[in-house]
Scaffold this motif. Sequence first.
Motif, PDB file in Angstrom:
ATOM      1  N   GLU A  20     -38.327  62.469  14.515  1.00  0.00           N
ATOM      2  CA  GLU A  20     -39.304  61.407  14.670  1.00  0.00           C
ATOM      3  C   GLU A  20     -40.425  61.833  15.611  1.00  0.00           C
ATOM      4  OE1 GLU A  20     -37.484  57.743  15.811  1.00  0.00           O
ATOM      5  OE2 GLU A  20     -36.150  57.739  14.081  1.00  0.00           O
ATOM      6  N   LYS A  21     -40.109  62.593  16.644  1.00  0.00           N
ATOM      7  CA  LYS A  21     -41.100  63.024  17.615  1.00  0.00           C
ATOM      8  C   LYS A  21     -41.998  64.129  17.068  1.00  0.00           C
ATOM      9  CE  LYS A  21     -38.201  61.879  21.549  1.00  0.00           C
ATOM     10  NZ  LYS A  21     -37.446  62.403  22.681  1.00  0.00           N
ATOM     11  N   GLN A  22     -41.623  64.758  15.968  1.00  0.00           N
ATOM     12  CA  GLN A  22     -42.363  65.892  15.442  1.00  0.00           C
ATOM     13  C   GLN A  22     -43.344  65.516  14.332  1.00  0.00           C
ATOM     14  OE1 GLN A  22     -39.306  68.651  14.352  1.00  0.00           O
ATOM     15  NE2 GLN A  22     -39.015  69.380  16.434  1.00  0.00           N
ATOM     16  N   LEU A  23     -43.696  64.250  14.242  1.00  0.00           N
ATOM     17  CA  LEU A  23     -44.687  63.841  13.252  1.00  0.00           C
ATOM     18  C   LEU A  23     -46.038  64.430  13.611  1.00  0.00           C
ATOM     19  CD1 LEU A  23     -43.877  60.043  12.781  1.00  0.00           C
ATOM     20  CD2 LEU A  23     -43.346  61.901  11.217  1.00  0.00           C
ATOM     21  N   THR A  24     -46.755  64.892  12.602  1.00  0.00           N
ATOM     22  CA  THR A  24     -48.099  65.411  12.844  1.00  0.00           C
ATOM     23  C   THR A  24     -49.073  64.242  12.975  1.00  0.00           C
ATOM     24  OG1 THR A  24     -48.674  65.517  10.501  1.00  0.00           O
ATOM     25  CG2 THR A  24     -47.592  67.467  11.461  1.00  0.00           C
ATOM     26  N   PHE A  25     -50.230  64.526  13.494  1.00  0.00           N
ATOM     27  CA  PHE A  25     -51.262  63.506  13.649  1.00  0.00           C
ATOM     28  C   PHE A  25     -51.621  62.923  12.282  1.00  0.00           C
ATOM     29  CE2 PHE A  25     -55.770  62.283  14.526  1.00  0.00           C
ATOM     30  CZ  PHE A  25     -55.467  61.247  15.406  1.00  0.00           C
ATOM     31  N   GLN A  26     -51.695  63.780  11.269  1.00  0.00           N
ATOM     32  CA  GLN A  26     -52.013  63.332   9.914  1.00  0.00           C
ATOM     33  C   GLN A  26     -50.929  62.385   9.393  1.00  0.00           C
ATOM     34  OE1 GLN A  26     -52.755  66.515   7.168  1.00  0.00           O
ATOM     35  NE2 GLN A  26     -53.086  65.146   5.449  1.00  0.00           N
ATOM     36  N   GLU A  27     -49.674  62.696   9.647  1.00  0.00           N
ATOM     37  CA  GLU A  27     -48.575  61.831   9.212  1.00  0.00           C
ATOM     38  C   GLU A  27     -48.624  60.477   9.922  1.00  0.00           C
ATOM     39  OE1 GLU A  27     -45.183  65.187   8.132  1.00  0.00           O
ATOM     40  OE2 GLU A  27     -45.433  64.536  10.213  1.00  0.00           O
ATOM     41  N   ILE A  28     -48.958  60.480  11.189  1.00  0.00           N
ATOM     42  CA  ILE A  28     -49.066  59.233  11.949  1.00  0.00           C
ATOM     43  C   ILE A  28     -50.184  58.365  11.371  1.00  0.00           C
ATOM     44  CG2 ILE A  28     -49.686  58.257  14.197  1.00  0.00           C
ATOM     45  CD1 ILE A  28     -48.307  60.773  15.428  1.00  0.00           C
ATOM     46  N   ILE A  29     -51.325  58.977  11.076  1.00  0.00           N
ATOM     47  CA  ILE A  29     -52.442  58.240  10.491  1.00  0.00           C
ATOM     48  C   ILE A  29     -52.037  57.660   9.138  1.00  0.00           C
ATOM     49  CG2 ILE A  29     -54.763  58.481   9.492  1.00  0.00           C
ATOM     50  CD1 ILE A  29     -55.311  60.552  11.721  1.00  0.00           C
ATOM     51  N   ASP A  30     -51.371  58.459   8.321  1.00  0.00           N
ATOM     52  CA  ASP A  30     -50.945  58.005   7.002  1.00  0.00           C
ATOM     53  C   ASP A  30     -50.003  56.804   7.113  1.00  0.00           C
ATOM     54  OD1 ASP A  30     -51.154  58.386   4.164  1.00  0.00           O
ATOM     55  OD2 ASP A  30     -49.084  59.098   4.193  1.00  0.00           O
ATOM     56  N   ILE A  31     -49.080  56.860   8.049  1.00  0.00           N
ATOM     57  CA  ILE A  31     -48.147  55.751   8.269  1.00  0.00           C
ATOM     58  C   ILE A  31     -48.911  54.491   8.667  1.00  0.00           C
ATOM     59  CG2 ILE A  31     -46.323  54.900   9.806  1.00  0.00           C
ATOM     60  CD1 ILE A  31     -45.247  57.838   9.798  1.00  0.00           C
ATOM     61  N   LYS A  32     -49.859  54.638   9.589  1.00  0.00           N
ATOM     62  CA  LYS A  32     -50.649  53.485  10.043  1.00  0.00           C
ATOM     63  C   LYS A  32     -51.487  52.899   8.897  1.00  0.00           C
ATOM     64  CE  LYS A  32     -49.756  53.606  14.519  1.00  0.00           C
ATOM     65  NZ  LYS A  32     -49.061  52.579  15.228  1.00  0.00           N
ATOM     66  N   LEU A  33     -52.056  53.765   8.074  1.00  0.00           N
ATOM     67  CA  LEU A  33     -52.842  53.297   6.940  1.00  0.00           C
ATOM     68  C   LEU A  33     -51.981  52.501   5.958  1.00  0.00           C
ATOM     69  CD1 LEU A  33     -55.044  56.440   6.210  1.00  0.00           C
ATOM     70  CD2 LEU A  33     -55.901  54.193   6.854  1.00  0.00           C
ATOM     71  N   ILE A  34     -50.786  52.996   5.704  1.00  0.00           N
ATOM     72  CA  ILE A  34     -49.880  52.317   4.771  1.00  0.00           C
ATOM     73  C   ILE A  34     -49.404  50.997   5.347  1.00  0.00           C
ATOM     74  CG2 ILE A  34     -47.612  52.447   3.662  1.00  0.00           C
ATOM     75  CD1 ILE A  34     -48.150  55.527   3.415  1.00  0.00           C
ATOM     76  N   GLU A  35     -48.954  51.011   6.598  1.00  0.00           N
ATOM     77  CA  GLU A  35     -48.414  49.801   7.224  1.00  0.00           C
ATOM     78  C   GLU A  35     -49.449  48.680   7.289  1.00  0.00           C
ATOM     79  OE1 GLU A  35     -47.005  51.139  11.026  1.00  0.00           O
ATOM     80  OE2 GLU A  35     -45.058  51.753  10.224  1.00  0.00           O
ATOM     81  N   SER A  95     -72.306  60.330  -1.268  1.00  0.00           N
ATOM     82  CA  SER A  95     -72.406  58.970  -0.730  1.00  0.00           C
ATOM     83  C   SER A  95     -71.043  58.277  -0.741  1.00  0.00           C
ATOM     84  CB  SER A  95     -73.413  58.155  -1.530  1.00  0.00           C
ATOM     85  OG  SER A  95     -73.012  58.057  -2.894  1.00  0.00           O
ATOM     86  N   VAL A  96     -70.248  58.534  -1.760  1.00  0.00           N
ATOM     87  CA  VAL A  96     -68.903  57.943  -1.847  1.00  0.00           C
ATOM     88  C   VAL A  96     -68.016  58.543  -0.762  1.00  0.00           C
ATOM     89  CG1 VAL A  96     -66.850  57.696  -3.301  1.00  0.00           C
ATOM     90  CG2 VAL A  96     -69.125  57.439  -4.310  1.00  0.00           C
ATOM     91  N   LYS A  97     -68.090  59.853  -0.599  1.00  0.00           N
ATOM     92  CA  LYS A  97     -67.305  60.518   0.445  1.00  0.00           C
ATOM     93  C   LYS A  97     -67.681  59.986   1.825  1.00  0.00           C
ATOM     94  CE  LYS A  97     -66.974  64.891  -2.073  1.00  0.00           C
ATOM     95  NZ  LYS A  97     -67.372  66.307  -2.081  1.00  0.00           N
ATOM     96  N   ALA A  98     -68.987  59.837   2.055  1.00  0.00           N
ATOM     97  CA  ALA A  98     -69.466  59.365   3.358  1.00  0.00           C
ATOM     98  C   ALA A  98     -68.997  57.940   3.628  1.00  0.00           C
ATOM     99  CB  ALA A  98     -70.989  59.445   3.420  1.00  0.00           C
ATOM    100  N   GLU A  99     -69.036  57.088   2.619  1.00  0.00           N
ATOM    101  CA  GLU A  99     -68.602  55.708   2.799  1.00  0.00           C
ATOM    102  C   GLU A  99     -67.109  55.638   3.134  1.00  0.00           C
ATOM    103  OE1 GLU A  99     -68.608  51.374   0.517  1.00  0.00           O
ATOM    104  OE2 GLU A  99     -69.325  53.145  -0.559  1.00  0.00           O
ATOM    105  N   LEU A 100     -66.310  56.406   2.418  1.00  0.00           N
ATOM    106  CA  LEU A 100     -64.872  56.417   2.707  1.00  0.00           C
ATOM    107  C   LEU A 100     -64.588  56.979   4.091  1.00  0.00           C
ATOM    108  CD1 LEU A 100     -63.275  57.483  -0.667  1.00  0.00           C
ATOM    109  CD2 LEU A 100     -62.958  55.341   0.528  1.00  0.00           C
ATOM    110  N   LEU A 101     -65.278  58.031   4.452  1.00  0.00           N
ATOM    111  CA  LEU A 101     -65.090  58.619   5.773  1.00  0.00           C
ATOM    112  C   LEU A 101     -65.441  57.630   6.871  1.00  0.00           C
ATOM    113  CD1 LEU A 101     -64.312  61.107   7.405  1.00  0.00           C
ATOM    114  CD2 LEU A 101     -66.662  61.910   7.182  1.00  0.00           C
ATOM    115  N   GLN A 102     -66.508  56.887   6.680  1.00  0.00           N
ATOM    116  CA  GLN A 102     -66.901  55.879   7.664  1.00  0.00           C
ATOM    117  C   GLN A 102     -65.848  54.788   7.787  1.00  0.00           C
ATOM    118  OE1 GLN A 102     -69.267  55.949   9.914  1.00  0.00           O
ATOM    119  NE2 GLN A 102     -68.411  54.048  10.688  1.00  0.00           N
ATOM    120  N   ARG A 103     -65.306  54.355   6.651  1.00  0.00           N
ATOM    121  CA  ARG A 103     -64.258  53.318   6.682  1.00  0.00           C
ATOM    122  C   ARG A 103     -63.003  53.827   7.391  1.00  0.00           C
ATOM    123  NH1 ARG A 103     -64.281  49.072   2.633  1.00  0.00           N
ATOM    124  NH2 ARG A 103     -62.190  48.681   3.434  1.00  0.00           N
ATOM    125  N   ILE A 104     -62.648  55.089   7.166  1.00  0.00           N
ATOM    126  CA  ILE A 104     -61.472  55.673   7.831  1.00  0.00           C
ATOM    127  C   ILE A 104     -61.725  55.770   9.323  1.00  0.00           C
ATOM    128  CG2 ILE A 104     -60.074  57.766   8.070  1.00  0.00           C
ATOM    129  CD1 ILE A 104     -60.530  58.160   4.999  1.00  0.00           C
TER     130      ILE A 104
END
Length: 113
Positions: A20-35, A95-104
């Motif tokens: 559990e302590k070895q989650l990567t930053f990307q995995e933590i973000i993914d979990i937060k996005l899903i939750e 423009s689509v990439k930029a919009e999604l990046l801004q939302r993230i």
Amino acid sequence: MRGSINRPPTPDAEDDQIQEKQLTFQEIIDIKLIESGEKERLKELLRERLIECGWRDEMKALCRAFAQKKGRDNVTLDDLVQLLTPKGRASVPDSVKAELLQRIRSFLASAAI
């Protein structure tokens, strides 16, 4: 870990805590996005924007042309994925990439990650 000849090793409670302590930053973000449900909202936004800009129709046309060229019965899903993945990724409008990046970024700032 405990093990036997007839079954795979059973992880100890300590091993679970270490994993559990070895989650990567990307995995933590993914979990937060899903939750939070934000991942589904982002996917829906992406779907809408790709339809609006004609990207989806362009990908359909590529599929049809490929199927006609190779013969409809000779086309596999793997063939289509191999053909479309690089072309599809490269043709998403900036423009689509930029919009999604801004939302993230907004989500990450509000979630204090």
